[in-house]
Design a protein around this motif. Structure first.
Motif, PDB file in Angstrom:
ATOM      1  N   ASN A 279      17.965 -17.506   1.648  1.00 32.32           N
ATOM      2  CA  ASN A 279      16.854 -17.844   1.652  1.00 32.32           C
ATOM      3  C   ASN A 279      15.387 -17.828   3.380  1.00 32.32           C
ATOM      4  O   ASN A 279      15.096 -16.940   3.345  1.00 32.32           O
ATOM      5  CB  ASN A 279      15.717 -18.633   0.695  1.00 32.32           C
ATOM      6  N   ARG A 280      16.917 -19.069   3.898  1.00 31.74           N
ATOM      7  CA  ARG A 280      16.055 -18.482   5.668  1.00 31.74           C
ATOM      8  C   ARG A 280      16.047 -17.891   6.135  1.00 31.74           C
ATOM      9  O   ARG A 280      15.277 -17.525   7.142  1.00 31.74           O
ATOM     10  CB  ARG A 280      17.591 -20.083   5.964  1.00 31.74           C
ATOM     11  N   LYS A 281      17.820 -16.925   6.065  1.00 31.53           N
ATOM     12  CA  LYS A 281      17.726 -15.852   6.573  1.00 31.53           C
ATOM     13  C   LYS A 281      17.100 -14.430   6.034  1.00 31.53           C
ATOM     14  O   LYS A 281      17.279 -13.505   6.752  1.00 31.53           O
ATOM     15  CB  LYS A 281      19.799 -15.795   6.803  1.00 31.53           C
ATOM     16  N   ALA A 282      17.052 -14.262   4.314  1.00 29.33           N
ATOM     17  CA  ALA A 282      16.658 -13.167   4.562  1.00 29.33           C
ATOM     18  C   ALA A 282      14.903 -12.965   4.470  1.00 29.33           C
ATOM     19  O   ALA A 282      14.428 -13.945   4.553  1.00 29.33           O
ATOM     20  CB  ALA A 282      17.036 -13.195   2.825  1.00 29.33           C
ATOM     21  N   ARG A 283      14.986 -11.680   5.232  1.00 29.04           N
ATOM     22  CA  ARG A 283      12.974 -10.959   5.527  1.00 29.04           C
ATOM     23  C   ARG A 283      12.852 -10.380   4.235  1.00 29.04           C
ATOM     24  O   ARG A 283      12.677  -9.250   4.424  1.00 29.04           O
ATOM     25  CB  ARG A 283      13.512 -10.588   6.481  1.00 29.04           C
ATOM     26  N   LEU A 284      11.924 -11.160   3.120  1.00 27.95           N
ATOM     27  CA  LEU A 284      11.713 -10.298   2.490  1.00 27.95           C
ATOM     28  C   LEU A 284      10.367  -9.495   2.405  1.00 27.95           C
ATOM     29  O   LEU A 284       9.600  -9.925   2.847  1.00 27.95           O
ATOM     30  CB  LEU A 284      11.557 -11.174   1.207  1.00 27.95           C
ATOM     31  N   LYS A 285      10.327  -8.343   2.355  1.00 31.37           N
ATOM     32  CA  LYS A 285       9.456  -7.513   2.400  1.00 31.37           C
ATOM     33  C   LYS A 285       7.797  -6.994   0.624  1.00 31.37           C
ATOM     34  O   LYS A 285       9.563  -6.182   0.036  1.00 31.37           O
ATOM     35  CB  LYS A 285       9.400  -6.776   3.280  1.00 31.37           C
ATOM     36  N   PHE A 286       7.037  -7.052   0.307  1.00 30.46           N
ATOM     37  CA  PHE A 286       6.695  -7.136  -0.411  1.00 30.46           C
ATOM     38  C   PHE A 286       5.514  -6.013   0.088  1.00 30.46           C
ATOM     39  O   PHE A 286       5.019  -5.908   0.946  1.00 30.46           O
ATOM     40  CB  PHE A 286       6.091  -8.432  -1.381  1.00 30.46           C
ATOM     41  N   PHE A 287       5.588  -5.475  -1.004  1.00 33.65           N
ATOM     42  CA  PHE A 287       4.765  -4.047  -0.764  1.00 33.65           C
ATOM     43  C   PHE A 287       3.244  -3.956  -2.263  1.00 33.65           C
ATOM     44  O   PHE A 287       3.460  -4.528  -3.257  1.00 33.65           O
ATOM     45  CB  PHE A 287       5.577  -2.472  -1.592  1.00 33.65           C
ATOM     46  N   LYS A 288       2.686  -3.159  -1.681  1.00 31.79           N
ATOM     47  CA  LYS A 288       0.740  -3.556  -2.698  1.00 31.79           C
ATOM     48  C   LYS A 288       0.333  -1.682  -3.333  1.00 31.79           C
ATOM     49  O   LYS A 288       1.609  -0.961  -2.552  1.00 31.79           O
ATOM     50  CB  LYS A 288       0.354  -4.158  -1.693  1.00 31.79           C
ATOM     51  N   ILE A 289       0.052  -2.293  -4.282  1.00 33.23           N
ATOM     52  CA  ILE A 289      -0.245  -0.769  -5.055  1.00 33.23           C
ATOM     53  C   ILE A 289      -1.017  -0.227  -3.758  1.00 33.23           C
ATOM     54  O   ILE A 289      -1.808  -0.278  -3.294  1.00 33.23           O
ATOM     55  CB  ILE A 289      -0.971  -0.584  -5.519  1.00 33.23           C
ATOM     56  N   GLY A 290      -0.317   1.531  -3.413  1.00 34.13           N
ATOM     57  CA  GLY A 290      -0.508   2.598  -2.940  1.00 34.13           C
ATOM     58  C   GLY A 290       0.423   2.563  -1.452  1.00 34.13           C
ATOM     59  O   GLY A 290      -0.528   3.479  -0.484  1.00 34.13           O
ATOM     60  N   ASP A 291       0.911   1.317  -0.836  1.00 36.76           N
ATOM     61  CA  ASP A 291       1.402   1.153  -0.350  1.00 36.76           C
ATOM     62  C   ASP A 291       2.862   2.928  -0.482  1.00 36.76           C
ATOM     63  O   ASP A 291       2.871   3.209  -1.064  1.00 36.76           O
ATOM     64  CB  ASP A 291       2.188   0.282   0.235  1.00 36.76           C
ATOM     65  N   PHE A 292       2.741   3.450   1.209  1.00 29.43           N
ATOM     66  CA  PHE A 292       3.982   4.449   1.104  1.00 29.43           C
ATOM     67  C   PHE A 292       5.120   3.875   1.467  1.00 29.43           C
ATOM     68  O   PHE A 292       5.341   2.905   2.132  1.00 29.43           O
ATOM     69  CB  PHE A 292       3.632   5.771   1.896  1.00 29.43           C
ATOM     70  N   VAL A 293       6.776   4.318   1.016  1.00 35.72           N
ATOM     71  CA  VAL A 293       7.664   4.125   1.236  1.00 35.72           C
ATOM     72  C   VAL A 293       8.502   5.082   0.776  1.00 35.72           C
ATOM     73  O   VAL A 293       8.080   6.372   0.313  1.00 35.72           O
ATOM     74  CB  VAL A 293       8.156   2.792   0.282  1.00 35.72           C
ATOM     75  N   LEU A 294       9.827   4.480   1.586  1.00 41.25           N
ATOM     76  CA  LEU A 294      11.290   5.726   1.277  1.00 41.25           C
ATOM     77  C   LEU A 294      11.917   5.082   0.536  1.00 41.25           C
ATOM     78  O   LEU A 294      11.721   3.719   0.687  1.00 41.25           O
ATOM     79  CB  LEU A 294      11.978   6.400   2.723  1.00 41.25           C
TER      80      LEU A 294
ATOM     81  N   PRO B 195       8.252  10.882   2.145  1.00 44.57           N
ATOM     82  CA  PRO B 195       7.530   9.519   1.158  1.00 44.57           C
ATOM     83  C   PRO B 195       6.882  10.084  -0.045  1.00 44.57           C
ATOM     84  O   PRO B 195       6.958  10.732  -0.684  1.00 44.57           O
ATOM     85  CB  PRO B 195       6.811   9.474   2.179  1.00 44.57           C
ATOM     86  N   TYR B 196       7.507   8.289  -0.920  1.00 41.18           N
ATOM     87  CA  TYR B 196       6.810   7.787  -2.416  1.00 41.18           C
ATOM     88  C   TYR B 196       5.510   6.765  -1.777  1.00 41.18           C
ATOM     89  O   TYR B 196       5.855   6.197  -1.117  1.00 41.18           O
ATOM     90  CB  TYR B 196       7.316   7.589  -2.722  1.00 41.18           C
ATOM     91  N   MET B 197       4.864   6.569  -3.101  1.00 37.85           N
ATOM     92  CA  MET B 197       3.883   5.565  -2.842  1.00 37.85           C
ATOM     93  C   MET B 197       3.690   4.423  -4.074  1.00 37.85           C
ATOM     94  O   MET B 197       3.963   5.645  -4.950  1.00 37.85           O
ATOM     95  CB  MET B 197       2.608   6.930  -3.330  1.00 37.85           C
ATOM     96  N   ILE B 198       3.709   3.794  -4.226  1.00 35.48           N
ATOM     97  CA  ILE B 198       3.812   2.459  -4.869  1.00 35.48           C
ATOM     98  C   ILE B 198       2.523   2.531  -6.277  1.00 35.48           C
ATOM     99  O   ILE B 198       1.386   2.193  -5.589  1.00 35.48           O
ATOM    100  CB  ILE B 198       3.495   1.192  -4.377  1.00 35.48           C
ATOM    101  N   HIS B 199       3.243   2.722  -6.995  1.00 34.32           N
ATOM    102  CA  HIS B 199       2.617   3.079  -8.164  1.00 34.32           C
ATOM    103  C   HIS B 199       1.767   2.095  -8.740  1.00 34.32           C
ATOM    104  O   HIS B 199       0.326   1.236  -8.832  1.00 34.32           O
ATOM    105  CB  HIS B 199       2.683   4.286  -9.729  1.00 34.32           C
ATOM    106  N   SER B 200       2.882   1.115  -9.471  1.00 38.96           N
ATOM    107  CA  SER B 200       2.988  -0.066  -9.893  1.00 38.96           C
ATOM    108  C   SER B 200       3.872  -0.962  -9.710  1.00 38.96           C
ATOM    109  O   SER B 200       5.092  -0.718  -9.307  1.00 38.96           O
ATOM    110  CB  SER B 200       2.177   0.069 -11.491  1.00 38.96           C
ATOM    111  N   ILE B 201       3.733  -2.101 -10.029  1.00 39.17           N
ATOM    112  CA  ILE B 201       4.351  -3.216 -10.205  1.00 39.17           C
ATOM    113  C   ILE B 201       5.233  -3.734 -11.024  1.00 39.17           C
ATOM    114  O   ILE B 201       4.757  -4.174 -12.199  1.00 39.17           O
ATOM    115  CB  ILE B 201       4.478  -4.678  -8.993  1.00 39.17           C
ATOM    116  N   ALA B 202       6.668  -2.977 -11.058  1.00 40.89           N
ATOM    117  CA  ALA B 202       7.161  -3.688 -12.266  1.00 40.89           C
ATOM    118  C   ALA B 202       7.790  -4.878 -12.557  1.00 40.89           C
ATOM    119  O   ALA B 202       8.055  -5.048 -13.367  1.00 40.89           O
ATOM    120  CB  ALA B 202       8.360  -2.417 -12.712  1.00 40.89           C
ATOM    121  N   GLY B 203       7.905  -5.394 -11.293  1.00 46.64           N
ATOM    122  CA  GLY B 203       8.419  -6.981 -11.395  1.00 46.64           C
ATOM    123  C   GLY B 203       8.486  -7.245 -10.234  1.00 46.64           C
ATOM    124  O   GLY B 203       8.292  -7.244  -8.994  1.00 46.64           O
TER     125      GLY B 203
END
Length: 131
Positions: free
Chosen positions: A69-84, A106-114
């Motif tokens: 957890n100290r080394k990991a750089r977690l990235k969280f996205f919001k609804i509407g963000d574009f991702v690959l 690219p895809y857009m985040i539709h909803s957060i599943a978990g």
């Protein structure tokens, strides 16, 4: 864990055939009564050894988790963000080689599943099926 798996399961140390054939103090000083008494003592102490091994294992897992957890750089996205989206070997089209792209979108985040899981939609507002 600090103890051998055989000791944690059976409550006694293993003996290899060479140890049985060679005379040593472990066998020359042993008698039927002392062996029975020693086995009862070992069985009484076995539960404590198992608990100590469980505590050491849990502590080791917590240390590893803390380090990750100290080394990991977690990235969280919001609804509407574009991702690959990563293309895995199992999802690649047939007859594509090693020079094929490894990302699609690219895809857009539709909803957060978990936890770190998202439902994606294409630019045409078509929701991708989840696998």
């Amino acid at each position: 864990m600090g103890e051998t798996p055989f000791l944690l399961v059976y409550g006694a140390e293993t003996l290899i055939p060479v140890e049985i054939g060679e005379p040593n103090t472990r066998f020359t000083q042993a008698s039927e009564e002392s062996n029975g008494e020693e086995m009862r003592i070992n069985l009484d102490l076995l539960e404590g050894k198992r608990e100590a091994a469980l505590i050491r294992t849990t502590t080791q897992k917590q240390v590893i988790e803390h380090y990750y957890n100290r080394k990991a750089r977690l990235k969280f996205f919001k609804i509407g963000d574009f991702v690959l989206k990563k293309v895995f070997q199992s999802t690649k089209a047939a007859n594509v080689g090693k020079l094929s792209p490894t990302w699609e979108g690219p895809y857009m985040i539709h909803s957060i599943a978990g936890k770190g899981a998202y439902e994606l939609e294409t630019i045409d507002v078509k929701i991708l099926p989840s696998h």
